[in-house]
Design a protein around this motif. Structure first.
Motif, short mmCIF file in Angstrom:
data_model
loop_
_atom_site.label_atom_id
_atom_site.label_comp_id
_atom_site.label_asym_id
_atom_site.label_seq_id
_atom_site.Cartn_x
_atom_site.Cartn_y
_atom_site.Cartn_z
N TYR A 36 0.82 -1.22 0.00
CA TYR A 36 0.00 0.00 0.00
C TYR A 36 0.85 1.27 0.00
O TYR A 36 0.63 2.18 -0.80
N TYR A 45 0.08 10.34 -3.63
CA TYR A 45 -1.03 10.50 -2.67
C TYR A 45 -0.66 11.51 -1.58
O TYR A 45 0.28 11.27 -0.81
N GLY A 76 -10.27 4.60 9.98
CA GLY A 76 -9.83 4.01 8.71
C GLY A 76 -8.38 4.38 8.50
O GLY A 76 -7.97 4.91 7.47
N ASP A 98 -9.16 0.34 11.91
CA ASP A 98 -9.32 -0.01 10.50
C ASP A 98 -10.04 -1.34 10.38
O ASP A 98 -9.99 -2.18 11.28
N LEU A 99 -10.70 -1.51 9.26
CA LEU A 99 -11.39 -2.77 8.99
C LEU A 99 -10.39 -3.91 8.82
O LEU A 99 -10.64 -5.05 9.23
N ILE A 120 -12.36 -3.40 12.69
CA ILE A 120 -13.52 -2.57 13.06
C ILE A 120 -14.12 -1.90 11.83
O ILE A 120 -13.44 -1.17 11.10
N ASP A 121 -15.39 -2.18 11.62
CA ASP A 121 -16.14 -1.55 10.53
C ASP A 121 -16.62 -0.19 11.03
O ASP A 121 -17.24 -0.08 12.09
N MET A 122 -16.32 0.84 10.27
CA MET A 122 -16.68 2.20 10.68
C MET A 122 -18.17 2.33 11.03
O MET A 122 -18.53 3.07 11.94
N VAL A 140 -9.38 9.84 6.31
CA VAL A 140 -8.77 10.22 5.02
C VAL A 140 -8.71 9.00 4.12
O VAL A 140 -8.24 7.93 4.53
N GLY A 141 -9.21 9.15 2.92
CA GLY A 141 -9.12 8.05 1.94
C GLY A 141 -10.16 6.97 2.14
O GLY A 141 -10.10 5.93 1.49
N VAL A 148 -16.92 3.19 2.21
CA VAL A 148 -18.00 3.38 3.19
C VAL A 148 -19.09 4.29 2.63
O VAL A 148 -18.81 5.18 1.82
C1 LIG Z 1 -7.36 4.18 0.80
S1 LIG Z 1 -7.11 3.49 2.41
C2 LIG Z 1 -6.80 4.95 3.40
C3 LIG Z 1 -5.97 4.62 4.61
C4 LIG Z 1 -5.39 5.83 5.32
N1 LIG Z 1 -6.40 6.60 5.98
C5 LIG Z 1 -4.61 6.67 4.34
O1 LIG Z 1 -5.02 7.82 4.09
O2 LIG Z 1 -3.59 6.17 3.85
C6 LIG Z 1 -8.75 3.06 2.92
C7 LIG Z 1 -8.77 2.37 4.25
O3 LIG Z 1 -10.12 2.32 4.70
C8 LIG Z 1 -10.32 1.09 5.32
N2 LIG Z 1 -11.76 0.81 5.30
C9 LIG Z 1 -12.52 0.57 4.22
N3 LIG Z 1 -13.79 0.36 4.61
C10 LIG Z 1 -13.80 0.47 5.95
C11 LIG Z 1 -14.82 0.36 6.93
N4 LIG Z 1 -16.07 0.06 6.60
N5 LIG Z 1 -14.49 0.53 8.22
C12 LIG Z 1 -13.20 0.81 8.57
N6 LIG Z 1 -12.20 0.94 7.70
C13 LIG Z 1 -12.51 0.77 6.40
C14 LIG Z 1 -9.49 0.11 4.51
O4 LIG Z 1 -9.23 -1.08 5.20
C15 LIG Z 1 -8.26 0.95 4.22
O5 LIG Z 1 -7.26 0.77 5.19
#
Ligand SMILES: C[S@@+](CC[C@H](N)C(=O)[O-])C[C@H]1O[C@@H](n2cnc3c(N)ncnc32)[C@H](O)[C@@H]1O
Length: 217
Positions: A36, A45, A76, A98-99, A120-122, A140-141, A148
């Motif tokens: 990643y 990014y 997340g 994070d999930l 953990i699901d947001m 972020v992201g 989500v």
């Molecule tokens: C593009 S990455 C961004 C990670 C970090 N915030 C960054 O900016 O680098 C998206 C992240 O969101 C997490 N994610 C996606 N759906 C989620 C959910 N329902 N609950 C918690 N985390 C989630 C993914 O596992 C991933 O780590």
């Protein structure tokens, strides 16, 4: 690129074509965790840096006495890019969830966080944290295609103290294709949030722009 391609980077493109099913999203990020940081660096990014700077800027102007010792939640958190930025800015009590366990493990390894929880699901995060327990929340992201729904914003608001700051990024195409604005409008009408700043069409990565939202509860 074919028409439905969003990114020339294979992994990022696949991420943006997820369907929001938490099990699939989790499995995808568990697999992507090892690459990643390389992929996001290679694609320019800048979301974490811009969001953390905005948070700091408003935190500084909103508080009489700058205090780095209050708790901030990175929702997340992924591999911890936001925590790293906040830590560089001087914040000391950063929690993340994070999930994906593998992404959360990477965030733990940065050493920037006080505590990181994986799996953990947001949408269910309020079951894992006390309400009103954070003076700052960033995400972020995550408000991006295939991840989500905009309604996850309501959960983040529950975790934020009155007067706390919330900073969220939205990819431009997510904003255009979702009801994010409607969810924001409702929260503002219900006096749950005040919009302090919206930076539209700002740099996000080489694939396109993003919007950055700064709210006070
Ligand atoms: C593009 S990455 C961004 C990670 C970090 N915030 C960054 O900016 O680098 C998206 C992240 O969101 C997490 N994610 C996606 N759906 C989620 C959910 N329902 N609950 C918690 N985390 C989630 C993914 O596992 C991933 O780590």
């Amino acid at each position: 690129m074919t028409d439905d391609k969003i990114s020339a980077n294979k992994a990022i493109d696949a991420a943006l074509h997820l369907d929001g099913d938490p099990q699939k999203v989790r499995a995808f990020y568990d697999e992507w965790a090892k690459n990643y940081d390389i992929d996001t660096t290679n694609t320019g990014y800048v979301g974490p840096r811009i969001a953390a700077k905005l948070f700091h800027q408003f935190d500084r102007s909103e508080r009489q006495n700058l205090c780095y010792s209050f708790s901030v939640l990175d929702a997340g958190c992924g591999t911890g890019l936001v925590g790293d930025e906040l830590s560089t800015l001087g914040y000391e009590q950063i929690d993340g969830f994070d999930l994906s366990d593998a992404m959360a493990q990477k965030a733990t390894e940065t050493g920037s966080y006080r505590e990181v929880k994986g799996g953990i699901d947001m949408m269910q995060a309020a079951q894992h944290y006390r309400p009103l327990s954070y003076a700052g929340v960033l995400s972020v992201g995550v408000f991006t295609l295939g991840h989500v729904p905009p309604e996850a914003l309501n959960v983040l608001v529950e975790l934020l103290r009155p007067g706390g700051l919330l900073v969220v990024s939205t990819r431009s195409h997510y904003y255009d294709q979702s009801n994010f604005q409607e969810v924001v409008d409702r929260l503002i009408a219900d006096r749950q949030l005040h919009l302090l700043k919206l930076v539209k069409d700002a740099p996000y990565n080489n694939d396109g722009d993003g919007h950055y939202w700064v709210f006070r509860k």
